[in-house]
Design an enzyme around this catalytic site. Structure first.
Site, short mmCIF file in Angstrom:
data_model
loop_
_atom_site.label_atom_id
_atom_site.label_comp_id
_atom_site.label_asym_id
_atom_site.label_seq_id
_atom_site.Cartn_x
_atom_site.Cartn_y
_atom_site.Cartn_z
CE1 TYR A 1 -4.10 -1.62 1.97
CE2 TYR A 1 -2.34 -3.22 2.23
CZ TYR A 1 -3.68 -2.90 2.28
OH TYR A 1 -4.60 -3.86 2.61
CG HIS B 1 -7.70 -2.23 -0.74
ND1 HIS B 1 -8.94 -2.26 -0.14
CD2 HIS B 1 -6.81 -2.55 0.23
CE1 HIS B 1 -8.82 -2.57 1.14
NE2 HIS B 1 -7.54 -2.75 1.39
NE ARG C 1 -13.10 -0.83 2.66
CZ ARG C 1 -11.83 -0.48 2.83
NH1 ARG C 1 -11.48 0.78 2.80
NH2 ARG C 1 -10.91 -1.41 3.03
CG HIS D 1 -8.62 -7.12 0.73
ND1 HIS D 1 -7.61 -6.28 0.35
CD2 HIS D 1 -8.13 -7.86 1.75
CE1 HIS D 1 -6.54 -6.49 1.12
NE2 HIS D 1 -6.83 -7.45 1.96
CD GLU E 1 -11.00 -8.17 5.91
OE1 GLU E 1 -10.27 -8.33 6.91
OE2 GLU E 1 -10.74 -7.39 4.99
CG HIS F 1 -10.10 -11.57 3.95
ND1 HIS F 1 -9.32 -12.17 4.93
CD2 HIS F 1 -9.55 -10.33 3.74
CE1 HIS F 1 -8.37 -11.34 5.29
NE2 HIS F 1 -8.47 -10.22 4.59
CG ASP G 1 -4.36 -10.14 6.40
OD1 ASP G 1 -3.88 -9.11 5.89
OD2 ASP G 1 -5.57 -10.27 6.63
#
Length: 304
Positions: A39, A101, A104, A128, A131, A165, A216
């Site tokens: 990130y 990512h 969202r 992701h 999750e 996830h 993670d």
């Protein structure tokens, strides 16, 4: 908030030093290859690659696309800027994957563009999804679709896709993963630590969805514990003890993880057969996933 504060304070020099320590710890615990979901920015990505090389761990840099949310340093101004930065890493000889990512953090047009780029260049795509329940509610409110449904609509699902996830994915979403040949990366100790829930293990297996493991948040750096926790979840969900064979669990920890990163070769681990945890054990492979900690791994790069 503490995690974001820590991330905001990172520098390339700090990443170069601290990542080498973490990668060395991972290597010693039996992780010989890592997909780094990164990130922190371009200079820090180069520093992470240097750290991985110094620690002797195979790296696939999953450079993260972040349009909104998080903190400013996570974000790119456009999908085009993100792809320019990804190209710079590729030009430097760093093995990369495309990593929007999440639904969202990335709007629909970004997901479409990044999926197209990953397919064109035959790169892994990690994202992701599902999750937490709130994430699903927000995605439905914005798009009228659940996260994995949105990924499918944007072209993000395929054989090189790994959904991280998928804890709260419903049956329709799991069907989409199976139809696409995508994988799920489960992070059991982290999901337990965050109170996120249980990956739907048997429902994934029923659909032929491959599973791999991720460390993670590094709550624990121990791949054997991740595999054992995954097996425990499967047993509790099904009420049976035979959901996974030993070979299947070891494959999740090796072949499936490598395939999710596009790797065909990775370093082997060496297990100390004389370790007290293996004393008198007739089937050491069974013991690895049933009882042993990462202490049984012998890191030949480190002096005894």
């Amino acid at each position: 908030e503490l995690m974001l504060e820590t991330a905001a304070a990172q520098t390339p020099a700090g990443v170069r030093t601290e990542y080498e320590h973490v990668y060395a710890d991972m290597r010693a615990a039996g992780y010989t290859a890592v997909g780094e979901f990164h990130y922190l920015g371009l200079a820090e990505a180069h520093a992470a690659a240097e750290a991985a090389a110094a620690a002797g761990i195979e790296l696939v840099l999953l450079y993260v696309a972040y349009a909104r949310g998080g903190i400013e340093r996570f974000r790119q101004a456009s999908a085009a800027q993100y792809l320019r930065e990804l190209e710079e890493l590729r030009d430097a000889g760093i093995r990369v994957g495309v990593a929007p990512h999440s639904a969202r953090a990335c709007p629909r047009d970004w997901l479409v563009e990044l999926a197209r780029y990953a397919a064109q260049h035959e790169l892994p795509l990690h994202v992701h999804a599902d999750e937490q329940p709130r994430e699903i509610e927000e995605c439905v409110a914005e798009h009228g679709l659940r996260p994995i449904e949105l990924l499918a609509a944007c072209g993000c699902l395929g054989r090189r896709t790994t959904v991280v996830h998928a804890t709260h994915a419903d049956g329709g979403e799991l069907d989409l993963l199976g139809q696409a040949g995508a994988r799920v990366c489960a992070c059991p100790t982290t999901e337990a630590n965050l109170g996120d829930g249980f990956v739907p293990v048997e429902r994934l297996l029923h659909r032929g969805v491959g599973i791999c493991i991720g460390s993670d948040s590094n709550v624990r750096i121990d791949p054997l514990e991740e595999l054992r926790e995954l097996d425990g979840i499967a047993r509790r969900q099904s009420g049976r003890r035979d959901v996974f064979t030993v070979d299947a669990l070891l494959s999740i920890g090796s072949d499936e993880g490598a395939a999710s990163l596009g790797l065909t070769d990775w370093p082997a681990i060496v297990v100390d057969g004389g370790h007290p945890q293996l004393r008198g054990v007739a089937d050491p492979l069974c013991a690895l996933v049933a009882a042993c900690s990462a202490d049984v791994v012998r890191d030949e790069r480190r002096p005894v």
